[in-house]
Design a protein around this motif. Sequence first.
Motif, PDB file in Angstrom:
ATOM      1  N   ALA A  15      -2.584   7.491  -4.468  1.00  0.00           N
ATOM      2  CA  ALA A  15      -1.674   7.320  -3.443  1.00  0.00           C
ATOM      3  C   ALA A  15      -2.007   6.151  -2.528  1.00  0.00           C
ATOM      4  N   LEU A  16      -3.370   6.207  -2.323  1.00  0.00           N
ATOM      5  CA  LEU A  16      -4.012   5.080  -1.328  1.00  0.00           C
ATOM      6  C   LEU A  16      -4.036   3.822  -2.027  1.00  0.00           C
ATOM      7  N   VAL A  17      -4.009   3.694  -3.190  1.00  0.00           N
ATOM      8  CA  VAL A  17      -4.232   2.306  -4.026  1.00  0.00           C
ATOM      9  C   VAL A  17      -2.678   1.824  -4.132  1.00  0.00           C
ATOM     10  N   LEU A  18      -1.934   2.654  -4.399  1.00  0.00           N
ATOM     11  CA  LEU A  18      -0.424   2.254  -4.350  1.00  0.00           C
ATOM     12  C   LEU A  18       0.067   1.884  -2.981  1.00  0.00           C
ATOM     13  N   ILE A  19      -0.347   2.425  -1.933  1.00  0.00           N
ATOM     14  CA  ILE A  19       0.261   2.126  -0.618  1.00  0.00           C
ATOM     15  C   ILE A  19      -0.594   0.586  -0.232  1.00  0.00           C
ATOM     16  N   GLN A  20      -1.878   0.711  -0.462  1.00  0.00           N
ATOM     17  CA  GLN A  20      -2.730  -0.530  -0.131  1.00  0.00           C
ATOM     18  C   GLN A  20      -2.339  -1.539  -0.880  1.00  0.00           C
ATOM     19  N   THR A  21      -1.792  -1.463  -2.217  1.00  0.00           N
ATOM     20  CA  THR A  21      -1.593  -2.864  -2.961  1.00  0.00           C
ATOM     21  C   THR A  21       0.000  -3.045  -2.726  1.00  0.00           C
ATOM     22  N   GLU A  22       0.532  -2.262  -2.067  1.00  0.00           N
ATOM     23  CA  GLU A  22       2.215  -2.383  -1.680  1.00  0.00           C
ATOM     24  C   GLU A  22       2.946  -2.342  -2.929  1.00  0.00           C
ATOM     25  N   LYS A  23       2.521  -1.298  -3.752  1.00  0.00           N
ATOM     26  CA  LYS A  23       3.393  -0.985  -5.020  1.00  0.00           C
ATOM     27  C   LYS A  23       4.297   0.079  -4.513  1.00  0.00           C
ATOM     28  N   ILE A  24       3.924   0.848  -3.539  1.00  0.00           N
ATOM     29  CA  ILE A  24       5.148   1.681  -2.837  1.00  0.00           C
ATOM     30  C   ILE A  24       5.189   1.200  -1.466  1.00  0.00           C
ATOM     31  N   ASP A  25       6.341   1.664  -0.619  1.00  0.00           N
ATOM     32  CA  ASP A  25       6.181   1.634   0.693  1.00  0.00           C
ATOM     33  C   ASP A  25       5.340   2.697   1.272  1.00  0.00           C
ATOM     34  N   ASP A  26       4.813   2.132   2.650  1.00  0.00           N
ATOM     35  CA  ASP A  26       3.908   3.151   2.903  1.00  0.00           C
ATOM     36  C   ASP A  26       4.379   4.428   3.573  1.00  0.00           C
ATOM     37  N   PHE A  27       3.931   5.342   3.224  1.00  0.00           N
ATOM     38  CA  PHE A  27       4.234   6.766   3.712  1.00  0.00           C
ATOM     39  C   PHE A  27       2.861   7.528   4.241  1.00  0.00           C
ATOM     40  N   PRO A  28       3.431   8.443   5.208  1.00  0.00           N
ATOM     41  CA  PRO A  28       2.241   9.321   5.664  1.00  0.00           C
ATOM     42  C   PRO A  28       1.344  10.346   4.431  1.00  0.00           C
ATOM     43  N   VAL A  29      -0.038   9.866   4.874  1.00  0.00           N
ATOM     44  CA  VAL A  29      -1.008  10.623   3.985  1.00  0.00           C
ATOM     45  C   VAL A  29      -1.645  11.339   4.974  1.00  0.00           C
ATOM     46  N   VAL A  30      -1.777  12.808   4.900  1.00  0.00           N
ATOM     47  CA  VAL A  30      -2.548  13.538   5.815  1.00  0.00           C
ATOM     48  C   VAL A  30      -3.479  14.141   4.926  1.00  0.00           C
ATOM     49  N   LEU A  31      -4.936  14.147   5.487  1.00  0.00           N
ATOM     50  CA  LEU A  31      -5.870  15.247   4.877  1.00  0.00           C
ATOM     51  C   LEU A  31      -6.052  16.225   5.843  1.00  0.00           C
ATOM     52  N   VAL A  32      -6.014  17.351   5.312  1.00  0.00           N
ATOM     53  CA  VAL A  32      -6.065  18.820   6.207  1.00  0.00           C
ATOM     54  C   VAL A  32      -7.520  19.098   5.944  1.00  0.00           C
ATOM     55  N   GLY A  33      -8.185  19.458   7.003  1.00  0.00           N
ATOM     56  CA  GLY A  33      -9.560  19.917   6.807  1.00  0.00           C
ATOM     57  C   GLY A  33     -10.624  18.861   7.229  1.00  0.00           C
ATOM     58  N   VAL A  34     -10.752  18.935   8.624  1.00  0.00           N
ATOM     59  CA  VAL A  34     -11.777  17.915   9.232  1.00  0.00           C
ATOM     60  C   VAL A  34     -13.134  17.968   8.835  1.00  0.00           C
ATOM     61  N   ASP A  35     -13.614  19.371   8.839  1.00  0.00           N
ATOM     62  CA  ASP A  35     -14.985  19.583   8.186  1.00  0.00           C
ATOM     63  C   ASP A  35     -15.264  19.130   6.783  1.00  0.00           C
ATOM     64  N   PHE A  36     -13.935  19.317   5.813  1.00  0.00           N
ATOM     65  CA  PHE A  36     -14.176  19.196   4.442  1.00  0.00           C
ATOM     66  C   PHE A  36     -14.172  17.580   4.285  1.00  0.00           C
ATOM     67  N   TRP A  37     -13.022  17.029   4.740  1.00  0.00           N
ATOM     68  CA  TRP A  37     -12.929  15.473   4.654  1.00  0.00           C
ATOM     69  C   TRP A  37     -13.773  14.501   5.537  1.00  0.00           C
ATOM     70  N   SER A  38     -14.373  14.887   6.585  1.00  0.00           N
ATOM     71  CA  SER A  38     -15.341  14.075   7.130  1.00  0.00           C
ATOM     72  C   SER A  38     -16.286  13.453   6.381  1.00  0.00           C
ATOM     73  N   PRO A  39     -17.230  14.130   5.713  1.00  0.00           N
ATOM     74  CA  PRO A  39     -18.188  13.383   4.796  1.00  0.00           C
ATOM     75  C   PRO A  39     -17.578  12.266   3.962  1.00  0.00           C
ATOM     76  N   LEU A  40     -16.684  12.344   3.473  1.00  0.00           N
ATOM     77  CA  LEU A  40     -15.931  11.256   2.668  1.00  0.00           C
ATOM     78  C   LEU A  40     -15.277  10.251   3.247  1.00  0.00           C
ATOM     79  N   VAL A  41     -14.724  10.641   4.487  1.00  0.00           N
ATOM     80  CA  VAL A  41     -14.261   9.487   5.473  1.00  0.00           C
ATOM     81  C   VAL A  41     -15.338   8.728   6.029  1.00  0.00           C
TER      82      VAL A  41
END
Length: 240
Positions: A168-194
Motif C-alpha cells: 500500500a505504501l509503495v502504491l501511494i508513494q508512487t501515485e499509482k493510487i490516491d493517497d488514503f489513510p494508513v494507520v498502524l495500530v500498536g505503538v510498541d509493536f511498530w516503533s522499532p520498524l518506524v
Amino acid sequence: MSLPDVPARAPRSPDEELLGAQLPTVRADLDDGQRTARATEELETGFRTLADLGRAISIFGSARVPQDAPEYALARETARRLGEAGCAIITGGGPGLMEAANRGAQDAGATSVGLNIVLPFEQAPNPYQDIGLLFDFFFTRKVMFVRYSSAFVVFPGGYGTLDELFEALVLIQTEKIDDFPVVLVGVDFWSPLVDWIRGRLVDDALISADDPALFVVTDDVEEIVRTVVHGCAQQWALPE
C-alpha cells in the motif's frame, strides 16, 4: 559443470503453477492463456461481488492472535466503531485479528467482508462474514483490498501483514493510487520498524524525508476513527 535434472512433479497449488511454471519441477496440462483465465475469473468474480460495497476499510493483522488477547479486543472495537461510522469492513477472512475485525463489523451491523485465500495452514474462514470470497492467487486478492478500500488499518502481524502494508505504501508513494489513510495500530509493536525507516531509509536518502508521513502510528481508537473518517471524507468528497 551442468545442473542436475530435477524430477517433474505436479504443482501443489494454482498459484505455484502460475508463478513457478518456468521451473522444470512444475508441470501442468495448461497453457499460459488457461493460466491467466483462472486469474481473470477471480478478478471478475471479485469485481462483480463487491461492486456495490461503498465505503470500506481494510483491517489487517495476525491470524495467530487468540481471542483473549488485548489486540483482539482492540481490533473488534476498532471495526465496530468504523462500522458505526458508515464503513464496511474488509479483512483477509481468517482467524485471529481478521476474525476480530469481521466480528466487530457485525457488532455494528456493518457489512463484513472476508477475502479468504487457499493456504496449507492458518487460513480457515472465520464465521463473522456477510460476504466471503475465496482466492487461489495472492495478487488477485490484493487487487480487491486496494480497489475497494478507503483506508488500511494495520494491527500487529507477520509477513503477510507486512506485505500488505508495504505494498500500500509503495502504491501511494508512487501515485499509482490516491493517497488514503494508513494507520498502524500498536505503538510498541511498530516503533522499532518506524525508527528503522526514519533512521536508515530516510537518513540514507533511500526514501524522501516526508515518506514516513504516509502512515500514522497510534494505540488510540479515537485517533484511528478520526484519521480514517477524515480520509474517507476527503476521498469521497463528503462532509465529515
